[in-house]
Scaffold this active site. Structure first.
Site, short mmCIF file in Angstrom:
data_model
loop_
_atom_site.label_atom_id
_atom_site.label_comp_id
_atom_site.label_asym_id
_atom_site.label_seq_id
_atom_site.Cartn_x
_atom_site.Cartn_y
_atom_site.Cartn_z
N ARG A 110 0.85 -1.20 0.00
CA ARG A 110 0.00 0.00 0.00
C ARG A 110 0.88 1.24 0.00
O ARG A 110 2.09 1.16 0.23
CB ARG A 110 -0.86 0.04 1.27
CG ARG A 110 -1.83 -1.07 1.38
CD ARG A 110 -2.72 -0.92 2.61
NE ARG A 110 -2.11 -1.40 3.83
CZ ARG A 110 -2.00 -0.71 4.96
NH1 ARG A 110 -2.44 0.54 5.00
NH2 ARG A 110 -1.46 -1.22 6.04
N TYR A 120 7.01 7.46 17.54
CA TYR A 120 7.27 7.50 16.10
C TYR A 120 8.42 8.47 15.76
O TYR A 120 9.34 8.14 15.01
CB TYR A 120 5.97 7.92 15.41
CG TYR A 120 5.97 7.99 13.91
CD1 TYR A 120 5.81 6.84 13.14
CD2 TYR A 120 6.09 9.21 13.25
CE1 TYR A 120 5.78 6.91 11.76
CE2 TYR A 120 6.06 9.30 11.88
CZ TYR A 120 5.89 8.15 11.12
OH TYR A 120 5.86 8.23 9.75
N ALA A 131 11.73 7.02 16.94
CA ALA A 131 12.19 5.92 16.07
C ALA A 131 12.74 6.47 14.76
O ALA A 131 13.79 6.03 14.27
CB ALA A 131 11.04 4.94 15.80
N LYS A 132 12.04 7.42 14.18
CA LYS A 132 12.49 7.98 12.89
C LYS A 132 13.79 8.77 13.06
O LYS A 132 14.67 8.72 12.18
CB LYS A 132 11.40 8.87 12.29
CG LYS A 132 10.14 8.12 11.83
CD LYS A 132 10.44 7.08 10.77
CE LYS A 132 9.19 6.67 9.99
NZ LYS A 132 9.43 5.57 9.06
P1 NAP Z 1 0.63 2.76 4.79
O1 NAP Z 1 -0.10 3.20 3.59
O2 NAP Z 1 -0.11 2.61 6.07
O3 NAP Z 1 1.37 1.37 4.43
C1 NAP Z 1 2.15 0.75 5.40
C2 NAP Z 1 2.88 -0.43 4.81
O4 NAP Z 1 3.69 -1.01 5.86
C3 NAP Z 1 1.94 -1.52 4.33
O5 NAP Z 1 2.49 -2.14 3.19
C4 NAP Z 1 1.91 -2.47 5.51
O6 NAP Z 1 1.62 -3.82 5.15
C5 NAP Z 1 3.34 -2.38 6.02
N1 NAP Z 1 3.40 -2.78 7.44
C6 NAP Z 1 2.57 -2.41 8.45
N2 NAP Z 1 2.92 -3.02 9.60
C7 NAP Z 1 4.00 -3.80 9.31
C8 NAP Z 1 4.79 -4.69 10.07
N3 NAP Z 1 4.54 -4.94 11.36
N4 NAP Z 1 5.81 -5.34 9.45
C9 NAP Z 1 6.06 -5.13 8.12
N5 NAP Z 1 5.31 -4.31 7.35
C10 NAP Z 1 4.30 -3.65 7.94
O7 NAP Z 1 1.85 3.74 5.17
P2 NAP Z 1 2.57 4.87 4.29
O8 NAP Z 1 1.92 6.16 4.59
O9 NAP Z 1 2.73 4.43 2.89
O10 NAP Z 1 3.99 4.91 5.04
C11 NAP Z 1 5.15 4.31 4.47
C12 NAP Z 1 6.37 4.83 5.21
O11 NAP Z 1 6.44 6.25 5.08
C13 NAP Z 1 6.34 4.55 6.71
O12 NAP Z 1 7.64 4.26 7.17
C14 NAP Z 1 5.88 5.87 7.30
O13 NAP Z 1 6.30 6.02 8.63
C15 NAP Z 1 6.53 6.84 6.35
N6 NAP Z 1 5.92 8.16 6.31
C16 NAP Z 1 4.66 8.32 5.83
C17 NAP Z 1 4.12 9.60 5.78
C18 NAP Z 1 2.75 9.87 5.23
O14 NAP Z 1 2.32 11.03 5.28
N7 NAP Z 1 2.04 8.90 4.71
C19 NAP Z 1 4.85 10.68 6.25
C20 NAP Z 1 6.13 10.47 6.74
C21 NAP Z 1 6.67 9.21 6.75
P3 NAP Z 1 0.08 -4.39 5.22
O15 NAP Z 1 -0.61 -3.88 4.01
O16 NAP Z 1 0.27 -5.85 5.24
O17 NAP Z 1 -0.50 -3.85 6.49
#
Ligand code: NAP
Length: 239
Positions: free
Chosen positions: A14, A147, A150-151
């Site tokens: 995702r 969070y 960790a980051k």
């Molecule tokens: P997301 O849409 O919620 O997707 C999260 C992904 O991580 C999914 O593929 C999920 O797999 C996987 N995941 C969740 N729990 C896990 C676990 N215990 N072990 C292994 N994989 C796991 O998140 P996103 O927004 O794309 O975020 C991706 C990265 O960007 C993260 O590191 C997040 O902290 C960082 N980030 C995001 C934002 C933002 O605004 N979105 C901002 C700053 C940083 P499943 O589908 O199987 O649950």
């Protein structure tokens, strides 16, 4: 090494991870992606990407996953530590599990995968690691002490590892997104949208594909002299 490089992206089912997986596939990489469930793995495989189950909160899952990668003789030269979760709470109410789940998935997961993939990169004498961080590491966020910590740890780890392996032509960088439209930010959009838009000079959330473009550049030979950096991508939210 062969012309086709193999890239492993955690959390590729995702959001940002899926956009990165598709972008790297379009740019000629053999792409391996992980999800926590069989249904997530199927979603990945349906896009023509290698799919694997990996739960970074489980050491057994990590062992099984890596056994599978080695049994298939995969030679990973690009690693994107992207998988992520949030367990928001103010410190006074935060449970030990809310703290440790975040440390396990973001910080321990990044360490464990780097340790294993680096052995392959050292043999190949070439590699790229991109750790997905967050603007929260730099600016902090109420309710996200776990969070943000960790980051920030991931960013410090990135710099240290870059110093350890730079001479082997392996670059280690972090990418720190601001607010990107994914499942993770869906709840913020409703309640805080107006406030957040005022804080973002570009006046909008980012798209996962915009992060994927940056990651693709950092993986490429065009980014050969960039290492140990945290590259921010946030519409100006943090400068
Ligand atoms: P997301 O849409 O919620 O997707 C999260 C992904 O991580 C999914 O593929 C999920 O797999 C996987 N995941 C969740 N729990 C896990 C676990 N215990 N072990 C292994 N994989 C796991 O998140 P996103 O927004 O794309 O975020 C991706 C990265 O960007 C993260 O590191 C997040 O902290 C960082 N980030 C995001 C934002 C933002 O605004 N979105 C901002 C700053 C940083 P499943 O589908 O199987 O649950």
């Amino acid at each position: 090494m062969t012309d086709i490089k193999t890239a492993l992206i955690t959390g590729a089912s995702r959001g940002i991870g899926n956009a990165i997986a598709r972008e790297l596939k379009d740019n000629g990489y053999e792409v391996l992606g992980t999800a926590t469930s069989d249904s997530g793995v199927k979603l990945i495989q349906d896009q023509g990407i290698g799919g694997y189950v990996l739960d970074l909160n489980s050491s057994d899952s990590l062992v099984n996953f890596w056994d599978q990668i080695e049994a298939e003789n995969k030679n990973i030269s690009v690693l994107i530590n992207n998988a992520g979760i949030t367990r928001d709470n103010i410190v006074l109410r935060m449970s030990d599990d809310e703290w440790s789940d975040i440390m396990n998935v973001h910080l321990n997961g990044t360490f464990q995968l780097c340790k294993r993939a680096l052995k392959m990169m050292l043999k190949s004498k070439w590699g790229r690691v991109i750790n997905i961080s967050s603007a929260s590491a730099s600016i902090g966020n109420r309710g996200q002490s776990n969070y943000a910590a960790a980051k920030a740890g991931v960013e410090a780890f990135t710099k240290s590892l870059a110093k350890e392996v730079g001479k082997r032509d392996i670059t280690i960088n972090a990418v720190a997104p601001g607010f990107i439209t994914t499942d993770m930010t869906e709840q913020n959009k409703g309640v805080n949208a107006e406030y957040l838009m005022k804080e973002i000079p570009l006046g909008r959330f980012g798209e996962a594909e915009e992060v994927a473009n940056l990651v693709n550049f950092l993986c490429s030979s065009k980014a050969s002299y960039i290492t140990g950096q945290t590259i921010h991508i946030n519409g100006g939210l943090y400068m």
